[in-house]
Design an enzyme around this catalytic site. Structure first.
Site, short mmCIF file in Angstrom:
data_model
loop_
_atom_site.label_atom_id
_atom_site.label_comp_id
_atom_site.label_asym_id
_atom_site.label_seq_id
_atom_site.Cartn_x
_atom_site.Cartn_y
_atom_site.Cartn_z
N ASP A 63 0.86 -1.18 0.00
CA ASP A 63 0.00 0.00 0.00
C ASP A 63 0.90 1.23 0.00
O ASP A 63 1.43 1.63 1.03
CB ASP A 63 -0.91 -0.03 1.24
CG ASP A 63 -1.84 1.18 1.32
OD1 ASP A 63 -1.77 2.05 0.43
OD2 ASP A 63 -2.63 1.25 2.28
N HIS A 64 1.06 1.84 -1.18
CA HIS A 64 1.95 2.99 -1.35
C HIS A 64 1.23 4.12 -2.07
O HIS A 64 0.30 3.89 -2.84
CB HIS A 64 3.18 2.61 -2.16
CG HIS A 64 4.31 2.08 -1.35
ND1 HIS A 64 5.56 2.65 -1.34
CD2 HIS A 64 4.38 1.01 -0.51
CE1 HIS A 64 6.36 1.97 -0.53
NE2 HIS A 64 5.66 0.97 -0.02
N THR A 67 3.88 1.86 10.86
CA THR A 67 4.08 3.29 11.13
C THR A 67 4.46 4.07 9.88
O THR A 67 4.62 5.29 9.95
CB THR A 67 5.17 3.48 12.21
OG1 THR A 67 6.37 2.82 11.79
CG2 THR A 67 4.71 2.93 13.54
N GLY A 68 4.65 3.42 8.75
CA GLY A 68 4.75 4.10 7.48
C GLY A 68 6.10 4.69 7.15
O GLY A 68 7.08 4.55 7.88
N GLU A 69 6.12 5.37 6.01
CA GLU A 69 7.32 6.05 5.52
C GLU A 69 6.94 7.45 5.06
O GLU A 69 5.85 7.67 4.53
CB GLU A 69 7.94 5.30 4.32
CG GLU A 69 8.28 3.86 4.58
CD GLU A 69 7.14 2.91 4.23
OE1 GLU A 69 6.18 3.34 3.55
OE2 GLU A 69 7.19 1.74 4.64
N ASN A 126 5.43 8.12 1.50
CA ASN A 126 4.00 8.07 1.20
C ASN A 126 3.18 9.08 2.00
O ASN A 126 2.18 9.61 1.51
CB ASN A 126 3.47 6.67 1.48
CG ASN A 126 4.16 5.62 0.66
OD1 ASN A 126 4.19 5.70 -0.56
ND2 ASN A 126 4.74 4.63 1.32
N GLY A 181 11.96 -2.98 14.85
CA GLY A 181 12.75 -2.75 16.04
C GLY A 181 12.09 -3.30 17.29
O GLY A 181 10.96 -3.80 17.27
N THR A 212 9.65 -8.42 7.10
CA THR A 212 10.25 -8.74 5.81
C THR A 212 11.67 -9.27 5.98
O THR A 212 12.50 -9.14 5.09
CB THR A 212 10.26 -7.51 4.88
OG1 THR A 212 10.89 -6.41 5.55
CG2 THR A 212 8.85 -7.14 4.47
#
Length: 317
Positions: free
Chosen positions: A37-38, A104-106, A109, A173, A190
């Site tokens: 999902d990007h 928590t995303g990047e 995006n 983490g 991943t």
């Protein structure tokens, strides 16, 4: 028994091709689907980034396989109320075959809506609040919420599945893995890291599904497969927090110029040797993942599905 699924890459392929691949994956014997999902791809070279919820709607009718987002960020670009509605509708449409994977995303995006990119500790707080809010909406009750990060005024979901969709969480983490164990219905990663799986279980995830994903590149020639990986996914060789912090594909292209071919391949099984692919998958099984998802890098999708149907899936099962 381990489930083996196919990982659909929205960064590389358009919506019609993703649906075609999903049908081919089912015919090849894969048992489930992941889908990324990007808003942006990692690199312009990858070239695509369709709206995932439209694609999932088509997948729901095109295949009978379970579908999981890997992963959706319900923090900034899309409000958790909207993700809750999309999730409930998708779960109803698929007859319970949908799970929402979150993370928590990047900045890549999320910055398209808000240029300020919160630090990880704040994003983890936001995710915990978002998950709790979505679960409250899944009850079908009228929800008003005044939280630290989100405000909701008299919202109610009317279209609901028979059972709420599970919410799985990605964690890399120590802090994110611990949060996943505490609040999520399953764990997503991943990398074949047994310590992370164990940490998730110890934090409250015992008995919950653990999902691992990897990228492969089947080709008749190992050298050409390595070049394809280096061209399309040099980001696999980028270390540290850059993947969460850089805002544009061109920034990833700039930093990827220093990534070598070996660093890009980075453990991905490449080429035509079945044992190379089998061993890569078994690393995830041995690490304790109950589900393993494989994505084929590049355009040789049909050859990949034929190869995995004949040579790989029978061996790993």
């Amino acid at each position: 028994m381990t489930t083996f699924g196919y990982f659909l890459s929205c960064e590389e392929h358009g919506p019609k091709e993703l649906v075609r691949q999903a049908k081919a994956a089912e015919r090849a014997g894969f048992e489930a689907l992941w889908i990324s999902d990007h808003f942006h791809p990692w690199l312009d070279e990858q070239g695509e980034s369709p709206f995932v919820w439209s694609v999932i709607g088509a997948l729901a009718e095109a295949t009978s396989l379970p579908i999981t987002t890997a992963v959706t960020c319900p923090l900034i670009r899309t409000h958790p109320v909207v993700i809750a509605q999309a999730t409930a509708t998708t779960a109803a449409l698929t007859g319970g075959r949908f799970r929402l994977g979150v993370g928590t995303g990047e900045a890549l995006n999320e910055h398209v809506i808000e240029s300020r990119w919160p630090p990880l500790a704040e994003r983890l707080e936001m995710l915990e609040e978002a998950v709790a809010l979505m679960r409250e909406l899944f009850t079908g009750k009228l929800v008003t919420h005044r939280g630290e990060h989100y405000r909701v005024d008299t919202a109610r979901l009317y279209t609901l599945p028979d059972e709420p969709a599970p919410i799985l969480m990605s964690g890399f983490g120590e802090k994110s893995t611990a949060l996943a164990g505490r609040i999520a219905d399953g764990y997503i990663s991943t990398g074949p890291n047994a310590e992370s799986v164990q940490a998730f279980r110890q934090a409250g995830g015992a008995g919950k599904p653990t999902l691992g994903g990897l990228k492969a590149c089947y080709a008749a020639d190992e050298g050409s497969a390595r070049k394809t990986v280096h061209r399309l996914w040099p980001t696999q060789g980028i270390k540290g927090e850059a993947s969460q912090l850089l805002p544009l594909p061109r920034h990833f292209e700039q930093i990827a110029q220093s990534v070598t071919e070996d660093e890009a391949v980075n453990g991905s099984p490449v080429g035509p040797d079945p044992e190379v692919h089998v061993q890569a998958i078994r690393q995830y099984v041995d690490a304790g993942f109950s589900e393993v998802y494989v994505s084929q890098i590049g355009d040789e999708q049909d050859a990949f599905f034929d190869f995995y149907a004949r040579e790989i899936l029978p061996r790993v099962r």
